[in-house]
Design a protein around this motif. Structure first.
Motif, short mmCIF file in Angstrom:
data_model
loop_
_atom_site.label_atom_id
_atom_site.label_comp_id
_atom_site.label_asym_id
_atom_site.label_seq_id
_atom_site.Cartn_x
_atom_site.Cartn_y
_atom_site.Cartn_z
N LEU A 125 0.60 10.49 -4.42
CA LEU A 125 0.43 11.93 -4.20
C LEU A 125 -0.88 12.23 -3.48
O LEU A 125 -0.95 13.09 -2.60
CB LEU A 125 0.48 12.67 -5.54
N LYS A 126 -1.92 11.49 -3.82
CA LYS A 126 -3.22 11.64 -3.16
C LYS A 126 -3.13 11.23 -1.69
O LYS A 126 -3.64 11.91 -0.79
CB LYS A 126 -4.27 10.79 -3.88
N ALA A 127 -2.45 10.10 -1.43
CA ALA A 127 -2.29 9.61 -0.06
C ALA A 127 -1.50 10.60 0.80
O ALA A 127 -1.76 10.74 2.00
CB ALA A 127 -1.60 8.25 -0.07
N SER A 128 -0.55 11.27 0.20
CA SER A 128 0.25 12.27 0.93
C SER A 128 -0.65 13.36 1.48
O SER A 128 -0.51 13.78 2.64
CB SER A 128 1.31 12.89 0.02
N ILE A 129 -1.57 13.82 0.65
CA ILE A 129 -2.48 14.90 1.06
C ILE A 129 -3.50 14.39 2.09
O ILE A 129 -3.71 15.00 3.15
CB ILE A 129 -3.21 15.48 -0.17
N GLU A 130 -4.13 13.27 1.78
CA GLU A 130 -5.23 12.78 2.62
C GLU A 130 -4.77 12.26 3.98
O GLU A 130 -5.53 12.29 4.95
CB GLU A 130 -5.98 11.68 1.88
N ASN A 131 -3.53 11.78 4.05
CA ASN A 131 -3.04 11.17 5.29
C ASN A 131 -1.91 11.96 5.95
O ASN A 131 -1.27 11.48 6.89
CB ASN A 131 -2.57 9.74 5.02
N ASN A 132 -1.67 13.17 5.42
CA ASN A 132 -0.61 14.02 5.95
C ASN A 132 0.73 13.29 6.02
O ASN A 132 1.43 13.28 7.02
CB ASN A 132 -0.99 14.55 7.35
N LEU A 133 1.06 12.64 4.89
CA LEU A 133 2.30 11.89 4.76
C LEU A 133 3.27 12.64 3.85
O LEU A 133 2.85 13.51 3.09
CB LEU A 133 2.01 10.50 4.19
N PRO A 134 4.56 12.30 3.90
CA PRO A 134 5.52 12.98 3.02
C PRO A 134 5.14 12.80 1.55
O PRO A 134 4.60 11.77 1.16
CB PRO A 134 6.85 12.28 3.32
N LYS A 135 5.45 13.81 0.75
CA LYS A 135 5.11 13.80 -0.67
C LYS A 135 6.36 13.56 -1.49
O LYS A 135 7.44 14.09 -1.20
CB LYS A 135 4.49 15.15 -1.05
N PRO A 151 0.84 -1.20 0.00
CA PRO A 151 0.00 0.00 0.00
C PRO A 151 0.88 1.26 0.00
O PRO A 151 1.89 1.30 0.72
CB PRO A 151 -0.80 -0.12 1.32
N VAL A 152 0.51 2.23 -0.80
CA VAL A 152 1.35 3.44 -0.89
C VAL A 152 1.46 4.12 0.47
O VAL A 152 2.49 4.73 0.78
CB VAL A 152 0.81 4.42 -1.96
N GLU A 153 0.42 3.99 1.30
CA GLU A 153 0.45 4.60 2.63
C GLU A 153 1.54 3.98 3.50
O GLU A 153 2.17 4.66 4.31
CB GLU A 153 -0.91 4.45 3.32
N GLU A 154 1.78 2.68 3.33
CA GLU A 154 2.83 2.00 4.10
C GLU A 154 4.21 2.51 3.69
O GLU A 154 5.06 2.80 4.56
CB GLU A 154 2.75 0.49 3.89
N THR A 155 4.43 2.62 2.40
CA THR A 155 5.72 3.11 1.91
C THR A 155 5.98 4.54 2.38
O THR A 155 7.05 4.85 2.91
CB THR A 155 5.76 3.06 0.36
N LEU A 156 4.99 5.40 2.22
CA LEU A 156 5.15 6.80 2.63
C LEU A 156 5.27 6.92 4.15
O LEU A 156 6.00 7.78 4.65
CB LEU A 156 3.97 7.63 2.12
N GLY A 157 4.59 6.04 4.87
CA GLY A 157 4.70 6.04 6.33
C GLY A 157 6.11 5.69 6.79
O GLY A 157 6.62 6.25 7.77
#
Length: 314
Positions: free
Chosen positions: A166-176, A132-138
């Protein structure tokens, strides 16, 4: 110097590709190359944890090790923007992996090899198309909070996965992702131009193109496929010697003869004048090859020359 996306990193006009370190340039020549391109004002090096795994006897990490020895020997870490990547397997043909577990282990290995405590720009090298992209960005968020990474970038992601990230960065306040690194050159245009290009434009992503000289094809060193036989570049060049490739080489030669500068400089300058490209990545295995970098940074192609190159490479 150009700003890389929304970071405070200022990229030089050309970024040096560290894939040659430990491959076509041994440690001594690699040190000489780094000394010389830094003297030229090229203060950014692009590497990856797997470079230069493909050379005989190598296991991966050779490029980072050489860079690390150089930084320690010269004491100039603060003068260099250092980019490296994660996601490839150290085993030939092994699986891609951008899970949190892999990233958190790989960063420690890279930092140890590079003999530094932080990476300026850390790239997702290849997508595994399952994490999941959220896991990588996390995972990247943790590394940024720990001071081990300053900014993140992505390379070789599909348009869909880049948009999702890019969408996950905005919605989850994660690094872009602030920088995208596509394969892009006069020979390979469709991997960047179009949807990926528009995503980069819409999100103000810096763009650093790799294989900018198409593994030496655009330097004019090889006129026919036969010229590549037995060279390290043969596997990368085998598909370029078609009618379109010959047209590109002819236009490069025409401009080169007229301007009395190298074909490599013209190919690099074409990229430098593309409005969506922040800086091309290019490498050299010998110090005298850096002449084309100097030429590219000190000239400008005319509108007619740009059009001729665009036409030949369409």
């Amino acid at each position: 110097m150009k700003k890389l996306g929304n970071t405070d990193l200022q990229s030089p006009p050309i970024i040096f590709g560290g894939n040659v370190f430990g491959w076509t340039a041994d440690e001594k020549e690699s040190f000489n190359l780094m000394d010389q391109f830094l003297d030229m004002g090229i203060n950014m090096i692009d590497s990856a944890d797997v470079y230069s795994r493909w050379a005989d006897g190598n296991e991966g990490g050779e490029s980072e090790r050489i860079i690390g020895k150089y930084l320690k020997d010269r004491g100039n870490r603060d003068k260099i923007i250092l980019a490296t990547k994660v996601g490839s397997s150290m085993k030939q043909g092994g699986p891609k992996d951008i899970s949190e577990r892999h990233i958190m282990t790989a960063i420690e290995d890279s930092l140890r090899r590079l003999k530094t405590d932080y990476i300026d720009l850390y790239f997702t090298h290849w997508d595994d198309n399952k994490t999941p992209v959220e896991e990588t960005l996390g995972a990247y968020q943790k590394l940024i909070e720990q001071g081990k990474v300053r900014y993140i970038g992505a390379s070789n992601l599909s348009a869909e996965r880049l948009k999702d990230s890019l969408k996950a960065s905005i919605e989850n306040n994660l690094p872009k992702y602030e920088v995208f690194q596509p394969e892009y050159s006069l020979v390979e245009r469709e991997k960047f131009e179009g949807e990926i290009q528009q995503i980069c434009r819409d999100n103000n992503l810096g763009v650093t193109s790799y294989f900018s000289l198409s593994s030496g094809f655009l330097t004019g060193k090889y006129s026919t496929l036969k010229d590549t036989k037995g060279t390290d570049r043969e596997p990368f060049l085998k598909n370029y010697f078609d009618e379109r490739g010959q047209k590109i080489l002819k236009v490069l030669k025409d401009i080169s003869d007229h301007r009395n500068i190298s074909q490599a400089a013209i190919a690099l300058r074409w990229l430098m004048q593309k409005p969506d490209v922040t800086a091309p990545i290019a490498s050299a295995s010998k110090t005298d090859h850096l002449r084309s970098f100097k030429e590219a940074m000190s000239m400008k192609l005319t509108e007619e020359e740009m059009n001729n190159l665009n036409e030949a490479s369409t």
